[in-house]
Design a protein around this motif. Structure first.
Motif, short mmCIF file in Angstrom:
data_model
loop_
_atom_site.label_atom_id
_atom_site.label_comp_id
_atom_site.label_asym_id
_atom_site.label_seq_id
_atom_site.Cartn_x
_atom_site.Cartn_y
_atom_site.Cartn_z
N ALA A 190 1.01 -1.12 -0.49
CA ALA A 190 -0.22 0.03 -0.03
C ALA A 190 1.47 1.37 -0.09
O ALA A 190 1.68 0.82 0.75
N PHE A 191 0.63 2.35 -0.63
CA PHE A 191 1.38 3.67 -0.78
C PHE A 191 0.54 4.97 -0.53
O PHE A 191 -0.88 5.15 -0.85
N LEU A 192 0.67 5.53 1.12
CA LEU A 192 -0.20 5.89 1.56
C LEU A 192 1.22 7.38 1.46
O LEU A 192 1.48 7.80 1.01
N PRO A 193 -1.16 8.44 1.67
CA PRO A 193 -0.67 10.05 1.41
C PRO A 193 0.19 10.27 2.77
O PRO A 193 -0.42 9.57 3.89
N GLY A 194 -0.46 11.30 3.33
CA GLY A 194 -0.19 12.37 4.43
C GLY A 194 0.86 12.95 4.99
O GLY A 194 1.18 13.81 6.01
N TRP A 195 1.87 12.74 4.35
CA TRP A 195 3.47 12.82 4.52
C TRP A 195 4.22 13.83 3.26
O TRP A 195 3.24 13.10 2.76
N LYS A 196 5.43 13.93 3.37
CA LYS A 196 5.78 14.72 2.30
C LYS A 196 5.76 13.62 1.80
O LYS A 196 6.61 14.11 0.27
N THR A 197 6.69 12.71 2.18
CA THR A 197 6.69 12.02 1.32
C THR A 197 6.02 10.44 1.10
O THR A 197 5.15 10.10 2.50
N VAL A 198 6.10 9.42 0.30
CA VAL A 198 5.24 8.71 0.52
C VAL A 198 5.55 7.52 0.64
O VAL A 198 7.07 7.46 1.25
N ARG A 199 4.52 6.72 1.94
CA ARG A 199 5.54 5.77 2.84
C ARG A 199 4.70 4.14 1.97
O ARG A 199 3.47 4.54 1.86
N MET A 200 5.71 3.20 2.10
CA MET A 200 4.61 2.10 1.33
C MET A 200 4.84 1.12 2.22
O MET A 200 5.62 0.80 3.05
N PHE A 201 3.78 0.41 2.44
CA PHE A 201 3.37 -0.50 4.24
C PHE A 201 3.00 -1.50 2.74
O PHE A 201 2.22 -1.79 2.26
N ALA A 202 3.91 -2.82 3.58
CA ALA A 202 4.01 -4.19 2.85
C ALA A 202 3.74 -5.04 4.35
O ALA A 202 3.51 -5.08 5.06
N TRP A 203 2.54 -6.14 3.77
CA TRP A 203 2.32 -7.29 4.74
C TRP A 203 1.81 -8.30 3.61
O TRP A 203 1.88 -8.06 2.73
#
Length: 249
Positions: A190-203
């Motif tokens: 999952a590629f997440l909004p909310g911060w200046k940089t995109v965070r990728m979350f994997a599971w």
């Protein structure tokens, strides 16, 4: 400094005999013959040559003790005083420098995970749980990634994935505004909004099912980007450090 992942992935020895040197001793023999090094009639025991049929038994050597595991390898460890450290096999694991808004307590409550084993860093920050004692460890991973928006980051990642699997696609995450994900068998990114940089979350879906993950993703997205202290409550990661409450007068 915050790092973002970019996915794309004889010496020749001359022997001169001295005039005074004595001739070397003859090679030991068996039945008058000079054996070759691999002669089956000869057995080497503790550096000496014996006739195979008369060779003494080599003394038994004590079994070598396995090297001790480093703290956090294969079992949770809190002796560093900074985090609960855990990696299944990684030697000398380290605490994550950035937990990027992940909250172990929210993950456990949302996804039905009983025991938080700990965290460690290897290219991305990993968090390990078990659904119940003595069960197989499950994981989540999070990292900053290149991309101006979650959709762009997801599509850039998709180009790499399609080299091996042309069927994968990018889709909006249901009930998680602004987030996009890619699904491949039991794996999720999952590629997440909310911060200046995109965070990728994997599971994996064994860590959290598709119908439950939305609550965890929304919590990570809502985590404040800038906080005053470490994102841990004691030794476990939280979205933001707990607010100290002044004692009542």
């Amino acid at each position: 400094m915050t790092h973002r992942l970019r996915l794309a992935p004889f010496a020749l020895v001359l022997l001169a005999a001295c005039p005074q040197a004595q001739a070397p001793a003859p090679t030991p023999t068996v039945d008058g013959a000079h054996p070759a090094p691999d002669d089956p009639r000869v057995v080497a025991v503790t550096g000496d040559l014996y006739a195979a049929q008369a060779a003494p038994t080599a003394p038994e050597q004590p079994a070598a003790e396995p090297p001790p595991k480093s703290p956090g390898t294969g079992r949770p460890d809190e002796t560093n005083g900074e985090c609960r450290l855990y990696a299944p096999e990684l030697p000398n694991p380290k605490c994550c420098e950035h937990t990027l808004g992940f909250d172990s307590k929210v993950a456990a409550a949302t996804c039905g995970l009983q025991v938080y084993l700990g965290e460690s860093f290897h290219n991305s920050c990993g968090f390990y749980f078990v659904p119940e004692p003595n069960s197989v460890a499950q994981w989540f991973r999070i990292a900053n990634i290149m991309g101006d928006t979650p959709q762009q980051a997801a599509e850039d990642n998709l180009k790499q994935m399609r080299h091996t699997d042309p069927t994968v696609t990018v889709e909006p995450v249901p009930d998680v505004p602004g987030a996009y994900w890619t699904k491949q068998k039991e794996y999720r990114w999952a590629f997440l909004p909310g911060w200046k940089t995109v965070r990728m979350f994997a599971w994996k879906t064994s860590s959290c099912s598709d119908d439950k993950i939305g609550g965890l993703l929304r919590h990570i997205i809502a985590a404040p980007e800038n906080v005053a202290g470490p994102r841990r409550d004691g030794l476990v990661p939280v979205a933001a450090p707990p607010v100290a409450v002044a004692p009542a007068k």
